[in-house]
Design a protein around this motif. Structure first.
Motif, PDB file in Angstrom:
ATOM      1  N   ARG A   1      37.695  40.846  48.750  1.00  0.00           N
ATOM      2  CA  ARG A   1      37.271  41.836  47.763  1.00  0.00           C
ATOM      3  C   ARG A   1      37.704  41.390  46.371  1.00  0.00           C
ATOM      4  O   ARG A   1      38.784  40.822  46.194  1.00  0.00           O
ATOM      5  CB  ARG A   1      37.854  43.198  48.100  1.00  0.00           C
ATOM      6  N   THR A   2      36.896  41.658  45.401  1.00  0.00           N
ATOM      7  CA  THR A   2      37.199  41.221  44.035  1.00  0.00           C
ATOM      8  C   THR A   2      36.996  42.317  42.991  1.00  0.00           C
ATOM      9  O   THR A   2      37.642  42.296  41.954  1.00  0.00           O
ATOM     10  CB  THR A   2      36.297  40.037  43.636  1.00  0.00           C
ATOM     11  N   HIS A   3      36.105  43.277  43.230  1.00  0.00           N
ATOM     12  CA  HIS A   3      35.571  44.123  42.168  1.00  0.00           C
ATOM     13  C   HIS A   3      36.247  45.489  42.117  1.00  0.00           C
ATOM     14  O   HIS A   3      36.370  46.179  43.125  1.00  0.00           O
ATOM     15  CB  HIS A   3      34.076  44.321  42.395  1.00  0.00           C
ATOM     16  N   PHE A   4      36.691  45.884  40.915  1.00  0.00           N
ATOM     17  CA  PHE A   4      37.200  47.237  40.722  1.00  0.00           C
ATOM     18  C   PHE A   4      36.921  47.669  39.286  1.00  0.00           C
ATOM     19  O   PHE A   4      36.488  46.874  38.447  1.00  0.00           O
ATOM     20  CB  PHE A   4      38.696  47.348  41.064  1.00  0.00           C
ATOM     21  N   VAL A   5      37.178  48.945  39.009  1.00  0.00           N
ATOM     22  CA  VAL A   5      36.802  49.554  37.729  1.00  0.00           C
ATOM     23  C   VAL A   5      38.023  50.198  37.085  1.00  0.00           C
ATOM     24  O   VAL A   5      38.847  50.816  37.758  1.00  0.00           O
ATOM     25  CB  VAL A   5      35.693  50.605  37.936  1.00  0.00           C
TER      26      VAL A   5
ATOM     27  N   LEU B   1      46.458  44.392  47.014  1.00  0.00           N
ATOM     28  CA  LEU B   1      45.609  44.782  48.135  1.00  0.00           C
ATOM     29  C   LEU B   1      44.502  43.760  48.372  1.00  0.00           C
ATOM     30  O   LEU B   1      44.274  43.305  49.498  1.00  0.00           O
ATOM     31  CB  LEU B   1      45.005  46.159  47.860  1.00  0.00           C
ATOM     32  N   PHE B   2      43.838  43.363  47.307  1.00  0.00           N
ATOM     33  CA  PHE B   2      42.706  42.447  47.426  1.00  0.00           C
ATOM     34  C   PHE B   2      43.149  41.028  47.769  1.00  0.00           C
ATOM     35  O   PHE B   2      42.460  40.303  48.476  1.00  0.00           O
ATOM     36  CB  PHE B   2      41.912  42.423  46.122  1.00  0.00           C
ATOM     37  N   ALA B   3      44.290  40.612  47.231  1.00  0.00           N
ATOM     38  CA  ALA B   3      44.744  39.234  47.445  1.00  0.00           C
ATOM     39  C   ALA B   3      45.112  38.967  48.897  1.00  0.00           C
ATOM     40  O   ALA B   3      45.147  37.805  49.321  1.00  0.00           O
ATOM     41  CB  ALA B   3      45.945  38.934  46.548  1.00  0.00           C
ATOM     42  N   ALA B   4      45.368  40.006  49.653  1.00  0.00           N
ATOM     43  CA  ALA B   4      45.771  39.826  51.046  1.00  0.00           C
ATOM     44  C   ALA B   4      44.736  39.033  51.845  1.00  0.00           C
ATOM     45  O   ALA B   4      45.097  38.213  52.698  1.00  0.00           O
ATOM     46  CB  ALA B   4      46.014  41.184  51.705  1.00  0.00           C
ATOM     47  N   ASP B   5      43.457  39.269  51.583  1.00  0.00           N
ATOM     48  CA  ASP B   5      42.421  38.526  52.302  1.00  0.00           C
ATOM     49  C   ASP B   5      41.516  37.713  51.379  1.00  0.00           C
ATOM     50  O   ASP B   5      40.698  36.929  51.843  1.00  0.00           O
ATOM     51  CB  ASP B   5      41.570  39.473  53.155  1.00  0.00           C
TER      52      ASP B   5
END
Length: 420
Positions: free
Chosen positions: A85-89, A78-82
């Motif tokens: 966003r980098t951060h998750f828990v 999901l994040f790599a698409a753009d």
């Protein structure tokens, strides 16, 4: 008057719900407010669930062991698409300890995603009940946009160059040779302990034209897939006095419903001597070989989830036993004796007509290899050259200075073609 912590906590949670993803600062604040209770990725779970619906058939994704691992994979996708966003828990349920392996499973499915850092891919911060993770990108913003443009152009250039009406074997062979001509093995990068450029991804091979084994492997997998050929990366180790040892990666490819191993990196022989005669045999020694042949100098790493200890794991490992689409069975003339040369002579004449530097042939296993080679050197090579010259015009005449190069370990030999 005592502070109403429940109201403060509720107010903070409500504020977080308005965000698609919490920032590091807000997580730190939440950490302090909740006495290190596990934070929640407000607004993220629905996106992740939607992403997971599209991932089920991918081999790397399917190899994951539980929902927590599949959630990490989906977030990365999901994040790599753009790449914004980098951060998750993550809860400290053991999943954070497997981040490297999960990311490896992701890379095994997505050679086109070259902008996740090849050095580690992520940073993390561990708390008592949860772990914060930040993905690391080697390209972002306008730089990524430009890199993707160059990458897509390189992919399109290859696809447009593939000869029309080629079958899958011919496409695969063309790709092997295309990469060998396009890319150079990065010896300096191989000697470094850290990644400093794109040597370990498909961008390095296709755009920078410099790569190590992982770059060759990712590019080969991507372009096979673009041509409709099923292809996977295979992790392992190698042990060769000439070609190196240690961790290594190569491909397995499905051609005509059979699996074969291909090591494009080891096909890319780059001799130091300027006058070294590089034959097509050497450029295809590791093209469409069996598991038995591969394991002479390669060792395949275990599957992910096997419980075995390994530096790297595989999502899928096929057993390769077929030989019908090997290079020597599909692309090289076979002879059973020096006299069995009608087909060979015609093929040699065609090679001379095209101006080839070398001409390869295969000596059948039931023949005495040394005896056949001796007869070729002593008389038959001259007869073959004479025949070829009669077939061709004056611009494609071979001299009798042609030399023979032998590869008894694979039953093959080659003539260097010199022209008058």
């Amino acid at each position: 008057m005592m502070t109403d912590w429940k109201r403060i906590t509720a107010a903070l949670a409500a504020a977080l719900l308005s965000l698609s993803l919490c920032s590091c600062d807000l997580y730190d604040s939440l950490d302090m407010m909740l006495n290190d209770e596990t934070p929640v990725d407000f607004g993220l779970e629905e996106e992740v669930r939607e992403r997971q619906k599209e991932l089920g058939s991918l081999r790397g994704y399917s190899a994951l062991q539980n929902d927590s691992e599949r959630r990490v994979y989906a977030i990365v996708d999901l994040f790599a698409a753009d790449a914004e966003r980098t951060h998750f828990v993550l809860s400290n349920d053991g999943t954070p300890d497997r981040l490297s392996e999960i990311l490896e499973m992701y890379r095994s499915d997505h050679p086109e995603v070259f902008w996740i850092s090849d050095q580690s891919g992520y940073e993390y911060s561990t708390h008592s009940t949860y772990t914060e993770v930040d993905l690391i990108y080697s390209f972002t913003g306008e730089e990524l946009e430009e890199a993707r443009k160059l990458f897509d152009e390189a992919v399109d250039a290859f696809l447009e160059s593939v000869p029309e009406d080629s079958d899958d074997y011919e496409k695969e062979l063309y790709l092997n040779d295309y990469l060998l001509d396009l890319c150079e093995y990065d010896d300096a990068a191989a000697d470094r302990e850290e990644v400093v450029a794109n040597e370990q991804n498909a961008y390095g091979a296709l755009v920078d034209n410099m790569a190590v084994c992982e770059g060759y492997t990712r590019a080969f997998q991507l372009l096979c897939t673009k041509m409709g050929i099923d292809c996977v990366p295979v992790n392992g180790t190698c042990d060769s006095e000439d070609l190196g040892n240690g961790n290594h990666i190569w491909n397995a490819v499905n051609i005509e419903d059979d699996w074969y191993y291909v090591d494009v990196t080891w096909n890319d022989v780059q001799p130091d001597e300027e006058d070294y005669m590089l034959t097509e045999i050497e450029r295809h020694l590791y093209f469409n070989i069996t598991t038995d042949a591969l394991e002479d100098d390669h060792k395949i790493s275990p599957l992910y989830g096997s419980g075995e200890e390994s530096d790297y794991y595989n999502a899928f490992v096929p057993e390769c036993t077929a030989e019908s689409c090997s290079y020597f069975n599909r692309s090289v003339v076979h002879i059973s004796s020096a006299d069995d040369s009608d087909e060979l002579c015609d093929a040699l004449a065609r090679a001379a007509e095209y101006g080839s530097d070398t001409f390869e042939f295969f000596i059948e296993p039931d023949a005495d290899y040394s005896e056949v080679v001796d007869e070729i050197v002593n008389s038959k090579a001259y007869e073959w050259i004479t025949y070829a010259n009669k077939q061709n015009d004056s611009d494609h005449q071979l001299s009798d200075d042609c030399r023979i190069y032998t590869y008894e370990e694979v039953g093959a030999a080659a003539l260097s073609l010199e022209y008058e």
